[in-house]
Scaffold this active site. Sequence first.
Site, PDB file in Angstrom:
ATOM      1  N   ARG A 102      -7.994 -37.192  51.788  1.00 56.14           N
ATOM      2  CA  ARG A 102      -7.952 -35.732  51.842  1.00 56.14           C
ATOM      3  C   ARG A 102      -8.425 -35.173  50.499  1.00 56.14           C
ATOM      4  NH1 ARG A 102      -7.897 -31.598  55.485  1.00 56.14           N
ATOM      5  NH2 ARG A 102      -6.209 -30.113  55.178  1.00 56.14           N
ATOM      6  N   THR A 376     -14.730 -30.144  62.732  1.00 56.37           N
ATOM      7  CA  THR A 376     -14.305 -31.391  62.085  1.00 56.37           C
ATOM      8  C   THR A 376     -14.933 -32.454  62.956  1.00 56.37           C
ATOM      9  OG1 THR A 376     -12.214 -30.475  61.306  1.00 56.37           O
ATOM     10  CG2 THR A 376     -12.210 -32.820  61.656  1.00 56.37           C
ATOM     11  N   THR A 394     -13.574 -34.118  57.718  1.00 59.43           N
ATOM     12  CA  THR A 394     -13.924 -32.718  57.923  1.00 59.43           C
ATOM     13  C   THR A 394     -14.449 -32.050  56.667  1.00 59.43           C
ATOM     14  OG1 THR A 394     -13.006 -30.610  58.732  1.00 59.43           O
ATOM     15  CG2 THR A 394     -11.569 -31.914  57.353  1.00 59.43           C
TER      16      THR A 394
HETATM   17  O1  DON Z   1      -7.426 -30.618  58.124  1.00 63.53           O
HETATM   18  C1  DON Z   1      -7.335 -29.815  59.021  1.00 63.53           C
HETATM   19  O2  DON Z   1      -6.440 -29.804  59.838  1.00 63.53           O
HETATM   20  C2  DON Z   1      -8.430 -28.793  59.215  1.00 63.53           C
HETATM   21  N1  DON Z   1      -9.101 -28.499  57.987  1.00 63.53           N
HETATM   22  C3  DON Z   1      -9.355 -29.344  60.208  1.00 63.53           C
HETATM   23  C4  DON Z   1     -10.383 -28.350  60.564  1.00 63.53           C
HETATM   24  C5  DON Z   1     -10.913 -28.678  61.856  1.00 63.53           C
HETATM   25  O3  DON Z   1     -10.476 -29.476  62.621  1.00 63.53           O
HETATM   26  C6  DON Z   1     -12.027 -27.933  62.223  1.00 63.53           C
HETATM   27  N2  DON Z   1     -12.556 -28.559  63.441  1.00 63.53           N
HETATM   28  N3  DON Z   1     -13.010 -28.766  64.352  1.00 63.53           N
END
Ligand code: DON
Length: 567
Positions: A102, A376, A394
């Site tokens: 992350r 993502t 993501t």
């Molecule tokens: O980490 C997370 O939960 C979000 N930043 C994810 C964003 C996301 O899934 C966008 N997607 N399709």
Amino acid sequence: MLRRAITLFLLPVVALCLATSTGDSAPAPHRAGSQHGMVVSASALASAIGRDVLKAGGNAVDAAVATGFALAVTYPVAGNIGGGGFMVIRMPDGRTTTIDFREIAPRAARPDMFTDSTGAYSARIHHGSLKSVGVPGTVAGFSMANKKYGKTIWSKLVDPAVQLASNGFDIPAGLARSLSGARKNLGTYPASVAAYYKNGEPYAAGEKLKLPDLARTLTRIRDKGRDGFYLGETAQLLAAEMKRGGGLITKEDLKGYEARERAAVHGTYRGYDIISMPPPSSGGVAMIEMLNILEGFDLAAEQHNSPKYVHLVAEAMRRAFLDRARYLGDPDFSRPPIEKLTSKTYASGLRKTILPDRATPSAPAQVVEAHESTETTHFSVVDENGMAVSVTYTLEAGYGVGAVVPGAGFLLNNEMGDFNGKPGVTDTTGLIGTDANLAGPGKRMLSSMTPSIITKDGTLVAVVGSPGGRTIINTVLQVVLNVIDFHMSIEDAVKAPRFHHQWLPDVISVERNGLPAATVSALEAMGYHVKFGSSQGTAHSIAIDPKTGAKIGAADPRDADAGAAGY
Ligand code: DON
């Protein structure tokens, strides 16, 4: 005013979701079966690269790393080296682990950093400025995975991505549509327009896209490992762009980034084992909490997606999402009560609060959560020996903050938007101000990504996951329920219509045409607000046929360019 600002800000993201989710004219098989290895991802080109690594004797971690680097070229909406994510690994002998790559907040980050000069919360600073960029983790995560669990030399895993970027590739239909929809959003940054458009205009499907700056950055990563990203020229270019555009990341921040290996979070559901991602993702904990609540109901006796079924599942979602907002954040900075939240006893207490035929209203006076966008990407890998890898990574919004680093060719995330917006400010417009997830130096922002693996009696059953912001947790939950309670094939489990409840706003959102009118009326009579939206997630999954041991890859039909590649 704030709601309007957020809505305006999100429009391009919604457009991107639609652009990438039409599911028509798929250029490669969405379903494949094979005896040896399988890779399923959002890009058929990237899946094929992962498959070739398996074929050449690499293991599932090797294939995941090669697929991840290839997606950074062929699936720029979310594939990345400028973002971050999570990898869940199950070895053939049953041991499990996870790699947390992350993004982290830069050293200059502060809890009130998303406020303007008047002290008011600013959605633009939070989600759409270079202050919204977290220190990227992907290259460090892939490097750790390769060193600890891979068996193929690093350069062989990065080189296919170098070749794709430097020689170019034929733009598939979904990417052409997506880039066309993203033109305005990416237009703020000249380097983004130069990289992804032809004289400022969108490419047509089938035209060749070459990414020479990205190829040079990938070459440095191929030749120098993680140092090719976190030190030297790449770090210099990234830090210079931050300085130019008011971002916070410095060369020191980049040098100091570390991925973390963390124990997986484990749950059980009707005799199956669920292996998933712990905090800083909320995904594994929340999904296990929901499964524990639902285990006490005879779901299989209900018709799939019937009013009673949707009611019980939505009530489990509502309760887990309240706990997510209350308790979860970076475990290196606070102590999320993981044991309690994933315990059967705790779930049985919550289950007793669910009424048989009535929605439990969410209380607006309690915590309200902030926006997360829906771009993502998830990919799943199983190798010949049964090693399984589940990766979700993501840039946060589609194409992240929209900025390509000049000279370095990669897109930057806007993951800082996953931190809470302003300390102490929790209101019905979508802000949350609780402590566990406030920005701070070196801290990881709370995620919903839920890369997961299912086993039974020590045998691999499936590898699952999805993008979709907070809908991720509920998408993965429903794929798991479809497989375990309804014995659906992995293809049907992935294809089935999905719904989402996240406690607040107190609404069940359903995919377009996802539920018949009679079901909606029955839910409304129980006290629910039901709203139809666009598609929910893209759950690229693999299941093992229990009789033959074949790996069945199911790319989600909601993703046009996706593909399952096995051998
Ligand atoms: O980490 C997370 O939960 C979000 N930043 C994810 C964003 C996301 O899934 C966008 N997607 N399709």
